[in-house]
Design an enzyme around this catalytic site. Structure first.
Site, PDB file in Angstrom:
ATOM      1  N   CYS A 137      16.454 -64.340 -29.159  1.00 36.48           N
ATOM      2  CA  CYS A 137      17.605 -63.944 -28.339  1.00 36.48           C
ATOM      3  C   CYS A 137      18.012 -65.002 -27.318  1.00 36.48           C
ATOM      4  O   CYS A 137      19.168 -65.010 -26.889  1.00 36.48           O
ATOM      5  CB  CYS A 137      17.303 -62.637 -27.621  1.00 36.48           C
ATOM      6  SG  CYS A 137      17.263 -61.227 -28.727  1.00 36.48           S
ATOM      7  N   GLU A 174       9.555 -68.687 -29.290  1.00 37.81           N
ATOM      8  CA  GLU A 174      10.619 -68.347 -28.328  1.00 37.81           C
ATOM      9  C   GLU A 174       9.996 -68.305 -26.946  1.00 37.81           C
ATOM     10  O   GLU A 174       8.841 -67.883 -26.780  1.00 37.81           O
ATOM     11  CB  GLU A 174      11.229 -66.990 -28.657  1.00 37.81           C
ATOM     12  CG  GLU A 174      12.264 -66.582 -27.590  1.00 37.81           C
ATOM     13  CD  GLU A 174      13.132 -65.393 -27.972  1.00 37.81           C
ATOM     14  OE1 GLU A 174      12.714 -64.603 -28.841  1.00 37.81           O
ATOM     15  OE2 GLU A 174      14.221 -65.267 -27.390  1.00 37.81           O
ATOM     16  N   ASN A 208      21.463 -66.348 -34.215  1.00 37.98           N
ATOM     17  CA  ASN A 208      20.169 -65.645 -34.286  1.00 37.98           C
ATOM     18  C   ASN A 208      20.376 -64.272 -34.912  1.00 37.98           C
ATOM     19  O   ASN A 208      20.542 -64.174 -36.114  1.00 37.98           O
ATOM     20  CB  ASN A 208      19.531 -65.569 -32.887  1.00 37.98           C
ATOM     21  CG  ASN A 208      18.268 -64.733 -32.896  1.00 37.98           C
ATOM     22  OD1 ASN A 208      17.442 -64.879 -33.791  1.00 37.98           O
ATOM     23  ND2 ASN A 208      18.115 -63.833 -31.955  1.00 37.98           N
ATOM     24  N   GLU A 209      20.388 -63.216 -34.095  1.00 41.17           N
ATOM     25  CA  GLU A 209      20.583 -61.872 -34.665  1.00 41.17           C
ATOM     26  C   GLU A 209      22.058 -61.507 -34.550  1.00 41.17           C
ATOM     27  O   GLU A 209      22.458 -60.764 -33.659  1.00 41.17           O
ATOM     28  CB  GLU A 209      19.715 -60.862 -33.922  1.00 41.17           C
ATOM     29  CG  GLU A 209      18.287 -60.884 -34.415  1.00 41.17           C
ATOM     30  CD  GLU A 209      17.398 -59.868 -33.728  1.00 41.17           C
ATOM     31  OE1 GLU A 209      17.804 -59.294 -32.701  1.00 41.17           O
ATOM     32  OE2 GLU A 209      16.279 -59.664 -34.221  1.00 41.17           O
TER      33      GLU A 209
HETATM   34  O1  AHR Z   1      10.955 -61.686 -30.832  1.00 41.15           O
HETATM   35  C1  AHR Z   1      11.588 -60.984 -29.821  1.00 41.15           C
HETATM   36  C2  AHR Z   1      13.067 -60.775 -30.084  1.00 41.15           C
HETATM   37  O2  AHR Z   1      13.249 -59.937 -31.165  1.00 41.15           O
HETATM   38  C3  AHR Z   1      13.846 -61.995 -30.456  1.00 41.15           C
HETATM   39  O3  AHR Z   1      14.249 -62.715 -29.361  1.00 41.15           O
HETATM   40  C4  AHR Z   1      15.014 -61.449 -31.178  1.00 41.15           C
HETATM   41  O4  AHR Z   1      15.545 -62.340 -32.121  1.00 41.15           O
HETATM   42  C5  AHR Z   1      14.526 -60.152 -31.751  1.00 41.15           C
HETATM   43  O5  AHR Z   1      15.352 -59.113 -31.407  1.00 41.15           O
END
Ligand code: AHR
Length: 658
Positions: free
Chosen positions: A240, A46, A378-379
C-alpha cells in the site's frame, strides 16, 4: 442426470472418508515438466511494522534530520537548543543550534530515543556521524554518549567520545564508539560546547558491523535471514505504501536516491491506518531507498522487482466511485510514466548517456542492476465499468513497451482473491497482455483448503501468475502459529505443480518489530537485538531452497476432496544436483503411511529428508523462543524405486532422492 451425478459424487466422497485412504504418490521421473522459474519463491518487502526505519535499515537514530512534523519527535532537549531551517540540504532544511547555556551548571544537550530505544551489543563498534559547524566561527567540542537511562549505576554512559568541530563551514564528522554492555533500549546524547555555539544536522548512529559492512547498511541478522532463504525475487517497496493514502504521500523513488542527507521525509501510511495500533512517529526517512533495494537484491541473489504507482491513490482509503477526483487524470499521467522509464534507466542504463544511470554510477554501482521486471500499480481494480485501473495501466504499458520492450510488466487483479472485481481484473490483464498478474490472498484455513487445486484450471495462454501477497490468517487468529503455516505448505504444492503458469510467489508481509507492528502474521519478527524466523518463514525457505529446475508430474492415488484435510504433494527434478525432490504435506490430525513411487527409476541410492513439524497448533517461534519449530534433517529408506514413509500429523516433509 445432474441429480444422479451429485448423489454419486456424495456417495464417493463418503466412501473415501470411510475406507482407508491410498496415499501412494506416483512421481513420473522420466519426463521433465515445465521449468521452475528461478524467480519462483521470493520476498515481498514493505515498510510496514517498522520493517525499514527501525528494522532492516540499521540506522539507530529516529528523526535524524529534525524533519518530522514535530521536529523534536524522538528527541529530548535541554539547555539552549533551537531549531533552524536554512541547513545545507535543501530537501531537509532543518537542523539544531546548540548554544552555550550561559550558566556553568546548566548544559545544552540533545538526546535521541531511537526506535523503541537503541539495541547495542557489548564490545561492538558504532559509527556516529554528524554534519556540524560553528556558525559564529572558532572551534567547539561536542561530546557523544551512549547511555542507559534505566541503570541504577553511578554512570549512565556505556560508551562515549568527543569530536572537535571547526569553522563556519558545514562538514561531516565521524566518531566510532564501543558499547560497554548489551542493552535493548540505549539512548544517544550529544552535548554542546559550553563556550561556542554549534550547529548539528543529520545526526546518525549505525552499527559498524552491518550486512556486508555497508555504511548506509542493513541490520545484519535481518538481511542474513533474507539471504538464507535463497529468494528468487525481491519485490519492493510494497504494498500500500506504493499508493500512499493520497497521491502526495505515494512512494516516489526519485526522492529515495542520491545522498541520504538530502532524501526528503515521507509519511508512512501505516502510522495511522489502524487507530487500534497507532504509531504517530512512523515516517519514511528513505535512507533505505531504491539504490539500497537494488544492492540488496544483488547481495541476496534475487531478481529485483520494483512496483511503482500507476497514477492512483489507495482505493481503500478513497472514494472509488469518484475516481476522477482522487486519481491522476489520464492526460496528466506523463510524470508517472517518466518515473517508470527513468527507473529502468537508473537500473540498467548507460551512465554516459542517461542522468539516472549516471546517478547510479555516482552512488557506487556503474554496472547495471539488470532489472527485468516492473510492477505498475499495487492493489488496484476497475470499479464495475469505470476501468479506473486498466485504462491507466494501458497508457503506461504502451509507453514503456515502446522504449523498453525487454521489461516484463506486472499488472494486478486487485486485493480480492476471487469475485467480480478479481474477474474484471484478470479479463483486463489478458486484454492488455500483462506479462504477469499480481494476486493477493490473506485468507483463512477454509479458504486455503478450498483452493488447494487453485491453479490447475487456470488459462495456460494468458499472463503468468505472481502470487504477490499471501498468508494463511487462520480463522480470525491473525498471529503466527504452526496450525496456519501447515496450510501454506500444502497450498504451495499447487503453486509448484503449476510452475508453468505460476512464475513468482511471495509470502507477506516480511518483517515486524514486536513493539511496532500493525499487521500480522509476518515472516520474521524482531526486537532491537534479536530476531525470529517464523514457521511460515521456514515453509517459504524450504520451498525456495528446494525449488529444483523442472516440475515432475505427481499423482496421488486417492486425491483429497476439495475443502478437506488430507495429503498434498508436488515434485521437482533438480538438474544441477541430479536429484528428485518430493514435497509431501500431511494436514490431517494423524500420522499417514505414504508410498512414494519414483516411476522411471530403477533404484534410489539415498534419500535425505527435511521435515517441519507443525502439530503443535498454537506454537510459534518468537524472539524469546526462536527455535521452537525448525526444519529437521533426516534420511528415509527406499526399496528399489519406492520410498515408504510415515508422515506424522500436521507435518511437511521433503524427500530428496539421489
Ligand atoms: O501486506 C500488507 C498490505 O496488504 C499491503 O500493503 C497491501 O498491498 C495489502 O493490502
Amino acid at each position: 442426470m445432474r441429480i444422479k451425478n451429485i448423489l454419486l459424487g456424495a456417495f464417493l466422497t463418503a466412501g473415501i472418508s470411510a475406507s482407508a485412504q491410498d496415499n501412494t504418490i506416483t512421481v513420473e521421473t522420466a519426463k521433465l515438466g515445465a521449468p521452475v522459474q528461478p524467480t519462483m519463491y521470493g520476498i515481498f518487502f514493505e515498510d510496514i511494522n517498522y520493517a525499514a526505519d527501525g528494522g532492516l535499515y540499521a540506522e539507530l537514530v529516529i528523526n535524524r534530520s529534525f524533519e518530522f512534523p514535530n521536529p523534536f519527535a524522538g528527541w529530548d532537549i535541554s539547555g539552549k537548543v533551537t531549531l533552524q531551517n536554512d541547513g545545507p540540504f535543501d530537501k531537509n532544511p532543518h537542523y539544531v543550534r546548540l548554544a552555550p547555556s550561559g550558566h556553568n551548571d546548566k548544559h545544552t544537550m540533545i538526546e535521541n530515543h531511537g526506535f523503541f530505544g537503541m539495541g547495542l551489543k557489548k564490545g561492538a563498534a558504532y559509527r556516529f556521524t554528524v554534519w556540524a559547524r560553528c556558525p559564529e566561527g572558532g572551534n567547539s567540542k561536542i561530546w557523544i554518549d551512549l547511555v542507559d537511562n534505566a541503570t541504577m549505576g553511578e554512570d549512565q554512559k556505556l560508551g562515549n567520545g568527543g569530536i572537535e568541530v571547526s569553522g563556519k563551514e558545514w562538514k561531516k564528522y565521524t566518531l566510532v564508539l564501543k558499547a560497554g554492555k548489551t542493552i535493548e533500549r540505549a539512548h544517544l546524547r550529544v552535548w554542546g560546547d559550553s563556550r561556542v555555539t554549534t550547529d548539528l544536522e543529520h545526526v546518525s548512529l549505525f552499527p559498524v558491523d552491518t550486512y556486508n559492512g555497508d555504511e548506509n547498511g542493513m541490520r545484519k541478522d535481518l538481511a542474513q535471514a533474507l539471504f538464507d532463504m535463497k529468494p528468487g525475487v525481491f519485490r519492493f517497496p510494497g504494498g500500500c505504501i506504493v499508493e500512499g493514502t493520497d497521491l502526495a504521500t505515494r512512494y516516489q523513488w526519485k526522492n529515495t536516491v542520491g545522498p541520504v542527507e538530502n532524501r526528503p521525509l515521507n509519511e508512512n501510511r501505516w502510522h495511522y491506518t489502524f487507530t487500534s495500533r497507532y504509531y504517530p512517529n512512523y515516517f519514511q526517512s528513505y535512507g533505505l531507498g531504491f539504490y539500497e533495494y537494488f544492492r540488496l537484491s544483488e547481495q541476496i541473489g534475487a531478481e529485483p522487482l520494483p512496483v511503482l504507482n500507476v497514477g492512483m491513490s489507495c482505493q481503500f482509503q478513497n472514494n472509488i466511485r469518484n475516481e476522477k477526483k482522487v486519481h491522476v487524470a489520464i492526460e496528466d499521467l506523463q510524470p508517472y510514466i517518466d518515473d517508470c522509464i527513468d527507473l529502468i534507466e537508473f537500473a540498467n542504463g548507460d551512465p554516459a548517456k542517461n542522468k539516472w544511470a549516471a546517478l547510479r554510477a555516482e552512488m557506487g554501482h556503474p554496472a547495471p542492476f539488470n532489472l527485468k521486471y516492473l510492477g505498475v500499480g499495487n492493489e488496484q481494480w476497475d470499479y464495475k465499468d469505470n476501468k479506473a485501473f486498466s485504462k491507466r495501466l494501458k497508457v503506461f504499458m504502451d509507453a514503456i513497451r515502446k522504449v523498453h520492450p525487454e521489461i516484463k510488466l506486472i499488472g494486478t487483479s486487485g486485493p480480492n482473491s476471487e469475485g467480480e472485481d478479481f474477474d474484471l481484473g484478470w479479463t483486463a490483464m489478458k486484454e492488455l497482455k500483462a506479462d504477469l498478474v499480481d494476486e493477493h490472498f490473506y485468507r483463512n484455513i477454509n479458504w486455503f483448503k478450498n483452493e488447494m487445486y487453485r491453479y490447475d484450471e487456470y488459462d495456460r495462454k494468458g499472463p503468468k501468475v505472481f502470487a504477490g501477497e499471501y498468508a494463511c490468517h487462520d480463522s480470525g487468529k491473525k498471529y503466527n502459529h504452526a496450525g496456519a503455516s501447515i496450510y501454506e505448505a500444502a497450498f504451495m504444492t499447487n503453486l509448484e505443480k503449476n510452475a508453468d503458469i505460476v512464475h513468482m510467489a511471495t509470502y507477506a508481509p516480511l518483517f515486524a518489530h514486536v513493539e511496532g507492528w500493525q499487521w500480522r502474521p509476518d515472516a520474521i519478527w524482531f526486537d532491537n537485538l534479536r530476531s525470529a524466523k517464523t514457521v511460515s518463514y521456514h515453509v517459504q525457505a524450504l520451498y525456495a531452497q528446494n525449488k529444483g529446475t523442472h516440475v515432475l508430474k505427481t499423482t496421488l492415488a486417492t486425491p483429497t476432496p476439495k475443502g478437506q484435510d488430507g495429503i498434498f504433494s508436488s515434485a521437482v527434478y533438480d538438474k544441477e544436483q541430479d536429484e528428485v525432490i518430493v514435497k509431501v504435506v500431511n494436514t490431517t490430525e494423524k500420522a499417514q503411511q505414504v508410498d512414494i513411487q519414483l516411476q522411471g527409476k530403477k533404484a534410489i541410492a539415498r534419500v535425505n529428508t527435511i521435515s517441519l513439524d507443525c502439530s503443535d497448533y498454537d506454537m510459534e517461534n518468537t524472539v524469546d523462543n526462536p527455535n521452537a519449530i525448525v526444519p529437521v534433517q533426516g534420511t528415509a529408506k527406499a526399496e528399489g524405486s519406492l520410498i515408504k514413509a510415515t508422515i506424522p500429523a500436521k507435518t511437511f516433509v521433503i524427500y530428496k532422492a539421489k
